[in-house]
Design an enzyme around this catalytic site. Structure first.
Site, PDB file in Angstrom:
ATOM      1  N   ARG A 564       0.696  -1.297   0.127  1.00  0.00           N
ATOM      2  CA  ARG A 564      -0.097   0.130   0.012  1.00  0.00           C
ATOM      3  C   ARG A 564       1.338   1.050   0.147  1.00  0.00           C
ATOM      4  NH1 ARG A 564      -5.109  -1.254   2.829  1.00  0.00           N
ATOM      5  NH2 ARG A 564      -4.535  -3.185   3.889  1.00  0.00           N
ATOM      6  N   SER A 628       8.489  -4.474   5.510  1.00  0.00           N
ATOM      7  CA  SER A 628       8.232  -5.631   7.065  1.00  0.00           C
ATOM      8  C   SER A 628       9.322  -6.678   6.718  1.00  0.00           C
ATOM      9  CB  SER A 628       6.936  -6.314   6.272  1.00  0.00           C
ATOM     10  OG  SER A 628       5.883  -5.088   7.006  1.00  0.00           O
ATOM     11  N   ASP A 682       6.561  -4.122   9.994  1.00  0.00           N
ATOM     12  CA  ASP A 682       5.262  -3.466  10.395  1.00  0.00           C
ATOM     13  C   ASP A 682       4.924  -4.520  12.139  1.00  0.00           C
ATOM     14  OD1 ASP A 682       5.764  -6.462  10.158  1.00  0.00           O
ATOM     15  OD2 ASP A 682       4.463  -7.359   9.191  1.00  0.00           O
TER      16      ASP A 682
END
Ligand code: BG6
Ligand code: BG6
Ligand code: GLC
Ligand code: GLC
Length: 942
Positions: A564, A628, A682
């Protein structure tokens, strides 16, 4: 007959060539015959008139057939079933014998006219071969009218005696229990008695499981080792016995002490059992037809009297018009009434004729015997203390005929309904089928079979029915059912053994927790940090949000299911709020696993699209990069990728600073500039997102594609970072736990296979047992193994099953949902290209359950180590803490979070852990971190 005799007479009288003497003699003979016929005819007419109501025309029988068809539908329907008179009980017998059955079995046969114990040997030697040895045991009234414990003790004693006699006590046997009463079954080896029928009325058995009672009684015999595997109604046993010789047999009928029938029904029509493929045998319990009053118009005063005098008034009304236990008594009641009316025996009645059950079915059969019938009738009536005339004998014989004919007629009508249903189920114009049949009335009554067959054929002319007498009783069939059950038990055991390797004992979990704790310490210590498998990476995030953060930020979120780009607007003060705008972009596999340059160019392309989309192309916003993967950080805006994990494998990235790579890609594009302020794992982003709402949130946990945890650690414990004041967030990268072999004892061969097939063999062993990207792969490996063992998918490994990654987290989650009926599970599997039966679906669901449960428990044990460490850090007796959580596994899976919570509670009883789901993803947290970093940066600059 009459006209034939008359014709003969006329013809005879016209013969004039005969001598007078011989003519007279002949005339006398014929006259006698005429009178006798006339006399017989009068008696028959008399009885016919008297029993007018018992003589059923074909129209009536067709009507009965239609009524029974409706009863069957009712019994099968979920909503109508509870009030249906005809219970249509599922038997969990799914197929007729196919000849592959083999082995030695014991069988009990209780509930007919005789109680038997048997040993059945079924050998599979090319031609079908069954040997049986058996022994009858009496069932005295103390047993049939005693209490349950006594009954089952007696049955167990008889079995033990039989084994003793046959000298087979040393061996273990599977046992099939023919129990000829209505039982509700939810599986083959369970049967809750609905009600006693026939001549049994044992206290304390109704509504209990007869199999557990039998097992309980058998346990008292230490020297008897039998495995009670199947409960079988006698109709089912009969169908299976006959099915062994004739594969077409799909109906079983008993016309004996009681009467009943079973047949093979389509699974899709059986509401009470999940699943819709194949067939299952339904025990109709047709004896109860009419118990709701639906046959009242056909019942006579004698039927009502029989019922009132029975041990179960109001019950089994159809059976009481048909079966052997009642036929003799029906005849007696009729004779008594006729005598009372002066229609028989000159109105004289003997004591015996007044006595219940003095006439039995065997007498009825004898009286109707061809040729000897009248003589038998005379003898039987005399034995009853009567002095019958010739006329009486003729009349009584005819009473018997009417009663037994009605019985055959009624059976024929119900059977015709079943045959019609079978034909319609199969959508055939003509049905060719076999009915297996047994029972003393059918077997011993001289005309019964003939009459029954004839009426059935008349009622259903479009069915070619073969009636096959079961020569060897129900027990042979019960042995066939038991043989199938035996095979299922052994298959079940294999499945259980495999799934058992995924079970973790409390000790296992404590060990995991302790090992994790050790590894956390290694990672923090200077001398062991470099080689630690749990890397314990400092993040340079030193506090959770305090609400003063504000500004407009860009954020990237790379490494989970979705990539995203976000715009985050944070307001502080009284109107504190966070507003976010985001767009999901795909990262094609070839980019994830292409070159580093391609990957970062693609990311920048996505940013450009987003800026364009938001209409903020020229703005130079501060950016927080959620990345992440494990990064070694020297500051908040520097992070060298240690190694790729999960599904990424882009070249030339490992060891490089990802912020630099991103900056260079922006430069290469030369379209806009961005101020990259922070690189954030993350877990850290999640902790910050949740920390914004709850200051007690000091742990971030991801259970998604990957698995990882971060937490706030005391600076003094982080030996590799200068300083001892305050705290810093540590990204544990616990996914690498076990890479040194420390949890190999709980890894299964399936875990090893998944590891070997992954992008990073030997790495992230704990993650590969706990996260969404791998759980489906473990499931797939187990399913392949089960299929190779012939335990699934008919032993056929399909192309889909060979395909990596078919079981995504969302599928696992869906399959395990409690609300999902088996059929839906099957549909999901079919969507995945796995052509599964309902039995397969049950197994797949269990496999998923075992794998996901272990994952949740392992994460729970790991988290327990973290919260315990935090509690000890703070020297607290009791710690209250919040864990911020995100990830598709945690969010979508129906049981993961529950088991996780339970395990943490059990493993860390001194910690009160609240789980807080991160609703907005890591992007928000990354923006918050960026806000803080920006502020500090500005402060520094000033
Ligand atoms: C036998 C079966 O052959 O028939 C029994 O083995 C069954 O299990 C019986 O109950 C039915 O007939 P009856 O006449 O003994 O009730
Ligand atoms: C998202 C976060 O909500 O969860 C990501 O924003 C994170 O940063 C992800 O990686 C983890 O879940 P999954 O299942 O998408 O890997
Ligand atoms: C009774 C029982 C039934 C059995 C039949 C024949 O009707 O309820 O279960 O099959 O008798 O024995
Ligand atoms: C992998 C990554 C880790 C990340 C986790 C969850 O384990 O190595 O950095 O936090 O997946 O996405």
């Amino acid at each position: 007959m009459r006209s034939a005799t008359l014709e003969l007479l006329i013809h005879s009288s016209s013969v004039t060539t005969e001598t007078p003497i011989s003519f007279k003699k002949m005339f006398a003979v014929h006259l006698l015959a005429f009178y006798f016929t006339k006399l017989k005819e009068d008696q028959i007419k008399k009885v016919d008139r008297f029993l007018y109501h018992m003589r059923l025309s074909d129209d009536v029988l067709l009507d009965v057939m239609t009524r029974f068809q409706a009863e069957m539908v009712k019994g099968l329907e979920r909503d109508a079933h509870p009030t249906a008179a005809v219970k249509m009980l599922p038997t969990f017998v799914r197929s007729i014998p196919d000849g592959s059955e083999k082995g030695d079995f014991l069988a009990l046969d209780l509930g007919g006219s005789k109680f038997r114990v048997l040993k059945v040997k079924v050998s599979e030697d090319g031609k079908q071969n069954v040997q049986m040895e058996s022994q009858f045991y009496p069932t005295p009234k103390e047993i049939t009218h005693g209490n349950g414990t006594e009954l089952f003790d007696y049955v167990a004693d008889c079995l033990a005696d039989f084994m003793e006699t046959k000298n087979i006590k040393h061996k273990k046997f599977p046992l099939g229990f023919t129990f000829s009463f209505p039982c509700i079954q939810t599986k083959l080896d369970e049967g809750v008695l609905l009600s006693w029928t026939k001549y049994f009325k044992v206290r304390g058995v109704q509504e209990t499981d007869v199999i557990s009672s039998l097992r309980h009684a058998l346990r008292k015999h230490k020297d008897v080792d039998v495995d009670v595997l199947a409960l079988v109604n006698d109709t089912v046993g009969t169908m299976m016995t006959c099915g062994y010789d004739d594969q077409r047999c799909e109906v079983g009928v008993i016309i004996g002490t009681g009467t009943n029938a079973c047949y093979m029904e389509e699974m899709s029509n059986i509401d009470l059992v999940e699943g819709d493929e194949g067939r299952m045998c339904i025990n109709t319990e047709w004896g109860a037809f009419g118990d709701d009053g639906s046959l009242d118009d056909l019942r006579t005063e004698f039927d009502r009297e029989i019922d009132l005098g029975s041990i179960n008034p109001g019950k089994q009304l159809f059976e009481k018009m048909i079966s052997g236990l009642y036929l003799g008594e029906l005849v007696r009641l009729i004779l008594l009434k006729m005598a009372k009316k002066g229609l028989l025996f000159n109105g004289k009645i003997s004591t015996a004729l007044r006595t219940k059950d003095k006439i039995e079915t065997k007498h009825v059969a004898a009286m109707e015997k061809h040729k000897k019938g009248l003589q038998n009738t005379k003898e039987i009536l005399m034995e009853l203390g009567l002095t019958p005339s010739e006329e009486d004998c003729i009349a009584v014989q005819h009473v018997c005929t009417i009663v037994s004919f009605r019985s055959a007629n009624l059976c024929a009508a119900a059977l015709a309904a079943i045959l019609t249903r079978l034909r319609e189920n199969k959508k055939l114009i003509r049905l060719r089928t076999t009915v297996g049949i047994d029972g003393t009335l059918y077997k011993t009554h001289p005309q019964y079979p003939k009459r029954l067959h004839k009426v059935v054929r008349r009622l259903v002319p479009n069915c070619d029915v073969r009636f096959l007498l079961s020569e060897s009783g129900s027990a042979k069939g019960a042995a066939m059912v038991t043989a199938v059950a035996c095979r299922l038990v052994s298959q079940r055991k294999q499945i259980d053994d495999i799934l058992a390797s995924f079970e973790l004992s409390k000790e296992n979990l404590i060990e995991v927790k302790n090992k994790m704790r050790e590894e956390l310490e290694y990672g923090l210590k200077k001398e062991t940090h470099a080689t630690a498998t749990v890397k314990m990476l400092p993040t340079y995030v030193c506090g959770t949000p305090d609400g003063t953060e504000k500004g407009k930020f860009l954020a990237l979120d790379l490494g989970g299911t979705n990539f995203r780009v976000l715009l985050v607007k944070i307001r502080s003060g009284r109107r504190k709020s966070v507003r976010m705008y985001n767009k999901i972009f795909a990262i094609p596999l070839e980019i994830m696993q292409g070159t580093g340059e391609e990957l970062f160019d693609h990311i920048v392309q996505c940013i450009a699209d987003f800026l364009e989309y938001m209409g903020i192309k020229g703005a130079r916003l501060p950016l927080g990069f959620t990345f992440s993967f494990p990064c070694r950080q020297a500051s908040i805006d520097k992070g060298a990728l240690v190694e790729w994990t999960k599904g990424f494998k882009a070249t030339d990235c490992e060891g490089e600073d990802v912020v630099d790579m991103l900056r260079e890609a922006i430069k290469r594009r030369n379209e806009f500039d961005l101020d990259i302020v922070a690189v954030v794992n993350d877990t850290v982003g999640t902790m910050m997102t949740c920390g914004y709402e709850d200051p007690n949130c000091e742990i971030g946990f991801i259970a998604g594609t990957g698995s990882n945890v971060c937490y706030m650690e005391e600076m003094k414990n982080i030996e590799i970072v200068e300083g001892t004041e305050g705290k810093m967030c540590i990204n544990t990268e616990w996914g690498g736990f076990g890479d040194n072999g420390c949890i190999d004892s709980i890894r299964t061969k399936y875990d090893k296979e998944v590891d070997e097939g992954s992008l990073n063999p030997g790495k992230q062993r704990y993650e590969k047992m706990t996260s969404g990207m791998y759980l489906g792969e473990i499931v797939r490996q187990i399913l392949i193994d089960l299929t190779n063992h012939g335990l699934l998918f008919r032993g056929q490994i399909s192309e889909s099953l060979r395909t990596r990654g078919i079981f995504e987290t969302k599928f696992l989650s869906h399959i395990e949902s409690d609300q999902l009926a088996l059929l839906q599970v099957r549909r999901i599997l079919q969507q995945l290209g796995l052509d599964s039966t309902c039995d397969d679906s049950i197994i797949v669901k269990e496999v998923c359950g075992a794998v996901s449960k272990r994952a949740a428990q392992l994460c729970g044990a790991g988290l327990a180590a973290i919260v315990e460490k935090k509690r000890e850090n703070r020297n607290l007796e009791h710690l209250k803490i919040t864990v911020g959580v995100d990830g598709t596994l945690y969010k979508l899976h129906p049981h993961f979070s529950g088991i996780l919570r339970e395990t943490v509670k059990e493993m860390a009883p001194q910690c009160d852990v609240t789980f807080m789901l991160s609703e907005d993803g890591s992007g928000k947290g990354a923006a918050l971190i960026t806000a803080v970093a920006k502020r500090l940066h500005n402060v520094g600059e000033n």
